[in-house]
Design a protein around this motif. Structure first.
Motif, PDB file in Angstrom:
ATOM      1  N   ARG A   1      17.341  47.938 -33.064  1.00 41.38           N
ATOM      2  CA  ARG A   1      18.169  49.144 -32.995  1.00 41.38           C
ATOM      3  C   ARG A   1      18.014  49.956 -34.273  1.00 41.38           C
ATOM      4  O   ARG A   1      17.778  49.407 -35.360  1.00 41.38           O
TER       5      ARG A   1
ATOM      6  N   ASP B   1      22.100  54.492 -37.528  1.00 41.27           N
ATOM      7  CA  ASP B   1      22.215  55.740 -38.287  1.00 41.27           C
ATOM      8  C   ASP B   1      23.552  55.732 -39.025  1.00 41.27           C
ATOM      9  O   ASP B   1      24.614  55.695 -38.401  1.00 41.27           O
TER      10      ASP B   1
ATOM     11  N   THR C   1      26.445  58.270 -38.368  1.00 40.78           N
ATOM     12  CA  THR C   1      27.327  58.074 -37.216  1.00 40.78           C
ATOM     13  C   THR C   1      28.662  57.523 -37.710  1.00 40.78           C
ATOM     14  O   THR C   1      28.683  56.581 -38.507  1.00 40.78           O
TER      15      THR C   1
ATOM     16  N   GLU D   1      26.845  50.885 -34.100  1.00 42.82           N
ATOM     17  CA  GLU D   1      26.286  51.603 -32.961  1.00 42.82           C
ATOM     18  C   GLU D   1      24.855  52.012 -33.289  1.00 42.82           C
ATOM     19  O   GLU D   1      24.574  52.448 -34.408  1.00 42.82           O
ATOM     20  N   GLY D   2      23.975  51.866 -32.321  1.00 46.08           N
ATOM     21  CA  GLY D   2      22.584  52.252 -32.552  1.00 46.08           C
ATOM     22  C   GLY D   2      21.764  52.155 -31.280  1.00 46.08           C
ATOM     23  O   GLY D   2      21.964  51.253 -30.467  1.00 46.08           O
ATOM     24  N   GLU D   3      20.847  53.079 -31.112  1.00 46.34           N
ATOM     25  CA  GLU D   3      19.989  53.094 -29.934  1.00 46.34           C
ATOM     26  C   GLU D   3      18.859  52.090 -30.086  1.00 46.34           C
ATOM     27  O   GLU D   3      18.369  51.834 -31.193  1.00 46.34           O
ATOM     28  N   ILE D   4      18.440  51.517 -28.971  1.00 46.29           N
ATOM     29  CA  ILE D   4      17.316  50.588 -28.968  1.00 46.29           C
ATOM     30  C   ILE D   4      16.017  51.373 -29.190  1.00 46.29           C
ATOM     31  O   ILE D   4      15.754  52.358 -28.507  1.00 46.29           O
ATOM     32  N   VAL D   5      15.240  50.941 -30.177  1.00 44.87           N
ATOM     33  CA  VAL D   5      13.973  51.618 -30.465  1.00 44.87           C
ATOM     34  C   VAL D   5      12.777  50.737 -30.127  1.00 44.87           C
ATOM     35  O   VAL D   5      11.639  51.226 -30.082  1.00 44.87           O
TER      36      VAL D   5
ATOM     37  N   LYS E   1      14.983  58.056 -23.059  1.00 45.46           N
ATOM     38  CA  LYS E   1      16.399  57.801 -22.798  1.00 45.46           C
ATOM     39  C   LYS E   1      16.574  56.888 -21.592  1.00 45.46           C
ATOM     40  O   LYS E   1      17.435  55.994 -21.587  1.00 45.46           O
TER      41      LYS E   1
ATOM     42  N   GLN F   1      15.767  53.295 -22.662  1.00 51.83           N
ATOM     43  CA  GLN F   1      16.853  52.739 -23.472  1.00 51.83           C
ATOM     44  C   GLN F   1      18.035  52.333 -22.591  1.00 51.83           C
ATOM     45  O   GLN F   1      18.615  51.255 -22.760  1.00 51.83           O
ATOM     46  N   THR F   2      18.391  53.197 -21.662  1.00 52.63           N
ATOM     47  CA  THR F   2      19.502  52.896 -20.763  1.00 52.63           C
ATOM     48  C   THR F   2      19.188  51.700 -19.875  1.00 52.63           C
ATOM     49  O   THR F   2      20.051  50.857 -19.617  1.00 52.63           O
TER      50      THR F   2
ATOM     51  N   GLU G   1      19.564  48.465 -21.923  1.00 51.88           N
ATOM     52  CA  GLU G   1      20.988  48.196 -22.165  1.00 51.88           C
ATOM     53  C   GLU G   1      21.650  47.646 -20.905  1.00 51.88           C
ATOM     54  O   GLU G   1      22.432  46.682 -20.965  1.00 51.88           O
TER      55      GLU G   1
END
Length: 343
Positions: free
Chosen positions: A82, A85, A88, A256-260, A281, A284-285, A288
């Motif tokens: 993840r 950032d 945030t 919190e963080g998006e999967i990269v 996107k 990533q969704t 998750e």
């Protein structure tokens, strides 16, 4: 010997025996004295006062290799990376305070302090999967030279000491982290867990062509974890009360963080595997949702368990005689069935 002589001899022997027992009494009392002294008011303690233990935010037991053992015994395992950032709001506890004080420091400043003192080992950043082994250890001086952090050298040889001004460390320029976590299920213990494995601070600078993000190094979270339980922090901007630690922040997954990146992409990031921002996107969704769906399917709620059929053999109950109205035209048997007998 006369009877009076024998009597006198017995008295002498009894007297000698009494004196001998009296000499043993202090020794017996010394042996049977409790090891914990009882200090009365006005008495002077003769034992050395034990040193006070440093206070921590919560009791923490560090088990060496606990995460490695959990990964080896897992019957189902997924690893993801993840991007955390720090701008945030949810991740603000990792960035503040921006300026290090004698009593408070943000996460990157704490890592640098442990790194400089030799209490924490870090590993060089590589494109692709990280290598947390002896061959990829990053010495502190090499780290300073690689990222052009000024320092002074005092002494020579084994007595060489590196002196760095706290203001020269880019504590305010680390505005994001890569975080590797594992989702695992242990079939032997029927436990589903989510563990933080490693962290990589990312330095954000401005170059000739705009903003540049440079990953610095990897650090194992299990080695860092004991040091994060000492300092209490607020967990949000809305509540300034210091009720938890940075270890609580990671253990409770408040970040919190998006999967990269995921472990099934053969070392490629999601950006490299996607053709557009929409595809990124969606991927990533999808990942998750897969992680959430697997965890939700492992255990049934209590309401479901109550209605599950029993595995015990049912006792035979005498079949009641059928009433005339319930008889069918064939053989006089009832056409109705109990709900228990259906399906």
């Amino acid at each position: 010997m006369s009877s009076s002589g024998r009597t006198n001899m017995k008295k002498i022997l009894l007297t000698l025996l009494s004196l001998y027992l009296l000499t043993l009494t202090p020794l017996w009392a010394q042996v049977s004295t409790p090891s914990t002294p009882v200090v009365r008011k006005g008495a002077r303690a003769t034992l050395e006062t034990p040193k006070a233990q440093p206070s921590t935010s919560r009791t923490f037991v560090h088990e060496e290799g606990r995460i490695a053992n959990a990964l080896q015994s897992a019957s189902w395992l997924r690893s993801v990376y993840r991007l955390i950032d720090l701008t945030t709001p949810a991740n603000a506890p990792l960035y503040y305070p921006e300026v290090t004080t004698p009593t408070r420091a943000n996460l990157f400043a704490q890592i640098c302090q442990l790194y400089q003192s030799g209490k924490l080992r870090v590993y060089e950043y590589l494109d692709g999967e990280e290598q947390l082994d002896e061959a990829h250890l990053l010495p502190y001086r090499d780290f300073l030279d690689r990222f052009h952090i000024p320092y002074k050298v005092e002494g020579k040889g084994a007595k060489e000491v590196l002196t760095i001004q706290p203001s020269d460390l880019p504590t305010t320029e680390v505005k994001s982290y890569y975080l590797k976590e594992a989702y695992l299920f242990d079939e032997a213990t029927s436990t589903y867990d989510r563990l933080v494995l490693a962290l990589c601070p990312i330095l954000s600078t401005v170059g000739d062509y705009g903003a540049v993000n440079m990953p610095l190094f990897w650090v194992e979270y299990e080695a860092l974890q004991p040091y994060l339980s000492d300092q209490l922090i607020p967990l949000s901007k809305q509540n300034a009360a210091k009720r938890a630690s940075l270890d609580d922040f990671f253990t409770l997954h408040l970040y919190e963080g998006e999967i990269v990146r995921a472990d099934h992409l053969l070392g490629r990031s999601l950006v490299q595997s996607s053709t557009s921002a929409e595809d990124l996107k969606k991927e990533q969704t999808r990942i998750e949702d897969e992680l959430k769906a697997f965890g939700s399917r492992l255990f049934l709620p209590d309401s479901t368990l109550k209605h599950r059929p029993s595995t015990q053999k049912a006792k035979k109950v005498p079949t009641p005689k059928a009433s005339p109205s319930s008889k069918s035209s064939k053989g006089g048997r009832s056409t109705t069935r109990s709900i228990r007998d259906r399906g």
